[in-house]
Design an enzyme around this catalytic site. Structure first.
Site, PDB file in Angstrom:
ATOM      1  N   ARG A 120      16.221  30.292  11.123  1.00  0.00           N
ATOM      2  CA  ARG A 120      17.486  29.782  11.857  1.00  0.00           C
ATOM      3  C   ARG A 120      18.081  28.557  11.306  1.00  0.00           C
ATOM      4  O   ARG A 120      17.628  28.079  10.306  1.00  0.00           O
ATOM      5  CB  ARG A 120      16.749  29.369  13.201  1.00  0.00           C
ATOM      6  CG  ARG A 120      15.983  28.294  13.161  1.00  0.00           C
ATOM      7  CD  ARG A 120      15.449  27.789  14.766  1.00  0.00           C
ATOM      8  NE  ARG A 120      14.655  26.568  14.715  1.00  0.00           N
ATOM      9  CZ  ARG A 120      14.030  26.071  15.590  1.00  0.00           C
ATOM     10  NH1 ARG A 120      14.110  26.739  16.853  1.00  0.00           N
ATOM     11  NH2 ARG A 120      13.230  24.949  15.474  1.00  0.00           N
ATOM     12  N   GLU A 159      19.533  20.617  18.530  1.00  0.00           N
ATOM     13  CA  GLU A 159      18.637  19.942  17.558  1.00  0.00           C
ATOM     14  C   GLU A 159      19.483  19.844  16.049  1.00  0.00           C
ATOM     15  O   GLU A 159      19.047  20.271  15.324  1.00  0.00           O
ATOM     16  CB  GLU A 159      17.146  20.329  17.224  1.00  0.00           C
ATOM     17  CG  GLU A 159      16.265  19.911  18.601  1.00  0.00           C
ATOM     18  CD  GLU A 159      14.589  20.198  18.143  1.00  0.00           C
ATOM     19  OE1 GLU A 159      14.657  20.903  17.055  1.00  0.00           O
ATOM     20  OE2 GLU A 159      13.936  19.690  18.647  1.00  0.00           O
ATOM     21  N   GLU A 316      12.735  18.615  25.779  1.00  0.00           N
ATOM     22  CA  GLU A 316      11.746  19.529  25.422  1.00  0.00           C
ATOM     23  C   GLU A 316      10.333  18.847  25.086  1.00  0.00           C
ATOM     24  O   GLU A 316      10.542  17.795  24.349  1.00  0.00           O
ATOM     25  CB  GLU A 316      12.144  20.313  23.925  1.00  0.00           C
ATOM     26  CG  GLU A 316      13.165  21.365  23.864  1.00  0.00           C
ATOM     27  CD  GLU A 316      13.316  22.165  22.494  1.00  0.00           C
ATOM     28  OE1 GLU A 316      12.313  21.943  21.680  1.00  0.00           O
ATOM     29  OE2 GLU A 316      14.426  22.343  22.210  1.00  0.00           O
ATOM     30  N   GLU A 364       7.818  32.039  16.922  1.00  0.00           N
ATOM     31  CA  GLU A 364       7.211  31.279  17.827  1.00  0.00           C
ATOM     32  C   GLU A 364       6.418  31.851  19.144  1.00  0.00           C
ATOM     33  O   GLU A 364       6.050  31.292  20.032  1.00  0.00           O
ATOM     34  CB  GLU A 364       8.252  30.194  18.662  1.00  0.00           C
ATOM     35  CG  GLU A 364       9.055  29.408  17.535  1.00  0.00           C
ATOM     36  CD  GLU A 364      10.110  28.657  18.097  1.00  0.00           C
ATOM     37  OE1 GLU A 364      10.315  27.499  17.720  1.00  0.00           O
ATOM     38  OE2 GLU A 364      10.881  28.842  18.860  1.00  0.00           O
ATOM     39  N   LYS A 365       5.749  32.873  18.764  1.00  0.00           N
ATOM     40  CA  LYS A 365       5.154  33.711  19.879  1.00  0.00           C
ATOM     41  C   LYS A 365       3.665  33.084  20.091  1.00  0.00           C
ATOM     42  O   LYS A 365       3.164  33.136  21.014  1.00  0.00           O
ATOM     43  CB  LYS A 365       4.824  35.191  19.372  1.00  0.00           C
ATOM     44  CG  LYS A 365       4.244  35.426  17.930  1.00  0.00           C
ATOM     45  CD  LYS A 365       4.025  36.903  17.878  1.00  0.00           C
ATOM     46  CE  LYS A 365       3.456  37.234  16.265  1.00  0.00           C
ATOM     47  NZ  LYS A 365       4.326  36.790  15.450  1.00  0.00           N
ATOM     48  N   HIS A 367       3.505  29.788  20.254  1.00  0.00           N
ATOM     49  CA  HIS A 367       3.841  28.351  20.582  1.00  0.00           C
ATOM     50  C   HIS A 367       3.798  28.487  22.368  1.00  0.00           C
ATOM     51  O   HIS A 367       3.973  29.388  23.165  1.00  0.00           O
ATOM     52  CB  HIS A 367       5.511  27.879  20.484  1.00  0.00           C
ATOM     53  CG  HIS A 367       5.665  26.626  20.754  1.00  0.00           C
ATOM     54  ND1 HIS A 367       5.685  26.139  22.019  1.00  0.00           N
ATOM     55  CD2 HIS A 367       6.058  25.718  19.853  1.00  0.00           C
ATOM     56  CE1 HIS A 367       6.299  24.686  21.990  1.00  0.00           C
ATOM     57  NE2 HIS A 367       6.326  24.516  20.558  1.00  0.00           N
TER      58      HIS A 367
HETATM   59  C1  GAL Z   1      12.262  22.561  18.752  1.00  0.00           C
HETATM   60  C2  GAL Z   1      13.306  23.769  19.066  1.00  0.00           C
HETATM   61  C3  GAL Z   1      13.013  24.511  19.853  1.00  0.00           C
HETATM   62  C4  GAL Z   1      11.595  25.186  19.423  1.00  0.00           C
HETATM   63  C5  GAL Z   1      10.516  24.057  19.398  1.00  0.00           C
HETATM   64  C6  GAL Z   1       9.086  24.382  19.104  1.00  0.00           C
HETATM   65  O1  GAL Z   1      12.541  22.302  17.448  1.00  0.00           O
HETATM   66  O2  GAL Z   1      14.540  22.974  19.665  1.00  0.00           O
HETATM   67  O3  GAL Z   1      13.728  25.884  19.722  1.00  0.00           O
HETATM   68  O4  GAL Z   1      11.738  25.771  18.010  1.00  0.00           O
HETATM   69  O5  GAL Z   1      10.925  23.093  18.690  1.00  0.00           O
HETATM   70  O6  GAL Z   1       8.385  23.333  19.111  1.00  0.00           O
END
Ligand code: GAL
Length: 692
Positions: A120, A159, A316, A364-365, A367
């Site tokens: 990404r 970000e 987040e 990110e599965k 996470h």
């Molecule tokens: C951030 C991002 C999210 C996700 C998250 C995982 O850097 O904005 O899309 O990737 O981390 O921790």
């Protein structure tokens, strides 16, 4: 600062509630799950979700062909379910067709290699092709949804610079030259600033200036150039934001934000804040850091300071484990709730997460999310629902101001960049850890701390700490001098004030810009070997650094007691005007820092939020003109009792002594507003910015 009005608008749009929710990526799931998503969001008390962060490929499926239908249905469904939307401009990751059609927009690394598509954010921030396409998409999305009743906030990109903070392609090199031209106007000024007489680097044409890619083996690129490259790269990301923000502002009335990444080296966030309507941040704990709750406190303090002391939005964090550390430790029961309330204590008026439903596929599965793979009969889901209820119970806090701090840490990104360039006396001198150590000592004393910019008016503070602020402009030094003359108490560490804004050494004795203020004159540095210590007459031992010098007007409180600089001053105090300026010439240990700070805080009359708290228990206040709220966060494994009277908003119990269980938190509406009252007046709602 535009931070507060946007946050207030968001809070108003949420009916005065604290925002709760997270990134919602419905495109990863069959449409048949969406109704269940909304029902579960309602069950958890979610009131705000961020939609379409990575949706470019599914919105613009080929150049100029847009498929908004699915997004229309998602927004309608959310609105019908009473869930508000932070709508992203979908530009964080360009789709495969974009990169295939425009390979020249790919990110190029320091070695000159173009990075491949497949993750990404792989774009060059200076690429006009990318910027135009992103602004175009942002404008179309704003056009379509400006009046959608679900949309209460715009999420510009995501970000910025998380994965592409610097690009070394030829387009970037051209942009760098234009940026330098704007900064210096003439090559003479640039040559002078960069000291190009050294190593035959004198430029006679702008076109000769490269992007600072890898240079010949075992040597170093010009430090002035590298410092400007950091500045330029942060500015280029800001320009990307501005291009999209302008496209959205033209069409939509809701406030705008983009999510910051805390105390991260890559962006000078001080220079970004004026362009945002509200300040938002993403914060992830480093799971194996035993004091990660203190890092959280420090980051939240920085964010509140970026927001001008006003509330901000936690965009987040994670319900449990992340997927990108070496060992992704899960959060202990109660930890996510305590993290969330800690952010609120330090000024967040919203608690959002990455992400709503844990992904089934993709990078990110593993996470964590609000709704785990394993469904609702889980620790995580039960804690999410509990947190939703807790945040609803403390809603009356939304919009109140964090208690004004009387202590500030001076912090500047240019100084950070310059301090960590190559070819310095010791690579053990690191800025973030140094800042963190001083913050940690203040945090342990439960003293409220802000971060302050170089050059800002410091008259609201009694104590200012300057940890490893290597680069210092004349105005920054002048602000510190006025602060002390007017009665402030200043603590400056080694490796501060040494160079000007171009990384040129201030001559005549160290620490350069601060020498007279501190009343010491250092003539030579004696950095220490790895893990070596040096004995001090008091506050010892010292680590990392030592130096040879003498006190001029300062009183010597401690000297080096051994080795080549024995007898030189290491801790000094200079009385200037009505204040004092302390100097600490080495890295002292925690206990010594605590002892020294106690002296300085006492001189400055700074008291903790609550006295005599057990170690690991944090107390923070927020206030409105007629109420005072005390957060007590117990980061220890023991239950604690705290002397404080009022009503715990979470348990609805009134008490004269507060019981806070191990790992728990309490939010008390205090019986009597604590003395002092807010010094920073709540700003009246300002007139909206002209948008059209
Ligand atoms: C951030 C991002 C999210 C996700 C998250 C995982 O850097 O904005 O899309 O990737 O981390 O921790």
């Amino acid at each position: 600062m535009i931070g507060r009005p946007g946050m207030q608008q968001l809070t108003d749009a949420l009916g005065g509630r604290i925002a709760f929710g997270g990134d919602y990526n419905p495109e990863q799931w069959p449409e048949s799950t969406w109704a269940e998503d909304v029902a579960l969001m309602q069950q958890a008390g979610v009131n705000l979700v961020t939609v379409a962060v990575f949706s470019w490929a599914l919105i613009e499926v080929e150049p100029g062909r847009f498929t908004f239908g699915w997004l229309d249905r998602v927004l309608d469904l959310l609105h019908d379910g009473g869930i508000a939307v932070d709508l992203a401009t979908a530009t964080a990751s360009p789709p495969p067709w974009f990169t295939a059609n425009h390979p020249e927009t790919r990110l190029v690394d320091e070695q000159g290699l173009a990075r491949s598509f497949g993750a990404r954010q792989g774009f060059c921030p200076s690429s006009p092709l990318y910027r135009d396409a992103a602004a175009d998409l942002a404008g179309r999305i704003a056009e379509r949804y400006a009046e959608h009743p679900a949309v209460v906030l715009w999420h510009i990109n995501n970000e910025y610079g998380c994965q592409n903070w610097q690009c070394y392609c030829e387009v970037s090199a051209d942009a760098f030259r234009r940026w330098l031209h704007g900064r210096y106007e003439s090559l003479d000024a640039l040559n002078d600033a960069w000291g190009t007489a050294f190593w035959s680097q004198h430029y006679t044409d702008w076109a000769q200036i490269p992007a600072p890619r890898r240079v010949a083996y075992s040597t170093f690129a010009n430090p002035g150039m590298r410092l400007d490259w950091w500045r330029f790269s942060s500015d280029e990301l800001l320009e990307c934001y501005r291009a999209e923000a302008a496209a959205v502002r033209e069409r939509a009335p809701q406030p705008l934000t983009t999510n910051f990444m805390g105390m991260r080296k890559t962006h000078d966030y001080w220079s970004w804040t004026a362009d945002l309507d509200l300040i938002s941040n993403d914060h992830y704990l480093m799971a194996e850091d035993a004091a990660n709750h203190q890092d959280l406190a420090m980051t939240a303090d920085l964010l509140r300071s970026l927001a001008g002391g006003h509330p901000w939005l936690l965009m987040e964090h994670s319900t449990s484990a992340v997927n990108w550390q070496t060992r992704n430790l899960a959060k202990a029961p109660g930890e996510m709730r305590r993290n969330s309330l800690q952010h609120v204590a330090r000024g967040a008026d919203g608690v959002l997460f990455f992400q709503w439903r844990q992904s089934r596929a993709g990078a990110e599965k593993w996470h964590s999310a609000l709704l785990p793979h394993t469904g609702t009969d889980t620790k995580i889901w039960r804690e999410v629902v509990e947190l939703g209820h807790d945040l609803a119970k403390i809603s009356e806090l939304a919009g109140t101001l964090p208690d004004p701090a009387r202590v500030a840490i001076l912090f500047d990104w240019s100084s950070w960049w310059a301090a960590e360039l190559d070819a310095h006396p010791s690579s053990d001198v690191k800025v973030r850890p140094a800042v963190r150590r001083w913050h940690q000592s203040l945090w342990k004393r439960n003293v409220a701390v802000d971060f302050a910019r170089h050059g800002q008016d410091l008259s609201d503070y009694r104590v200012v700490v300057v940890p490893v602020q290597y680069l210092m402009s004349d105005p920054a030094a002048a602000a510190l001098t006025s602060f002390v003359e007017d009665g402030g108490h200043l603590v400056v560490t080694y490796f501060s004030g040494l160079v000007d804004e171009h990384d040129r050494v201030r001559l005549g004795g160290y620490p350069g810009a601060l020498r007279n203020l501190l009343g010491v004159r250092i003539e030579e540095f004696f950095p220490l070997a790895a893990r070596a210590t040096v004995r001090l007459s008091r506050f010892g031992p010292g680590r990392v650094w030592s130096e040879l010098g003498r006190a001029e007007s300062a009183e010597v409180l401690a000297t080096y007691d051994e080795g080549p600089v024995a007898g030189s001053p290491v801790v000094t105090r200079n009385r200037v005007g009505r204040g004092t300026a302390w100097y600490v010439g080495t890295e002292i240990d925690d206990d010594a820092r605590t002892a020294l700070l106690r002296l300085v805080l006492d001189e400055g009359g700074v008291t903790p939020v609550l006295p005599d708290l057990p170690a690991g228990v944090e107390a923070v206040r927020r206030r409105s003109p007629d109420a005072s709220y005390l957060f007590v966060l117990n980061h220890t494994g023991e239950d604690v009792t705290v002397e404080a009277a009022g009503t715990d908003l979470l348990t609805r119990m009134a008490a004269n002594r507060l019981q806070v269980p191990a790992g728990g938190a309490a939010v008390l509406r205090e019986a009597r507003a604590a003395t002092g009252g807010p010094r920073r007046e709540a700003a009246p709602p300002p007139a909206p910015e002209p948008r059209h």
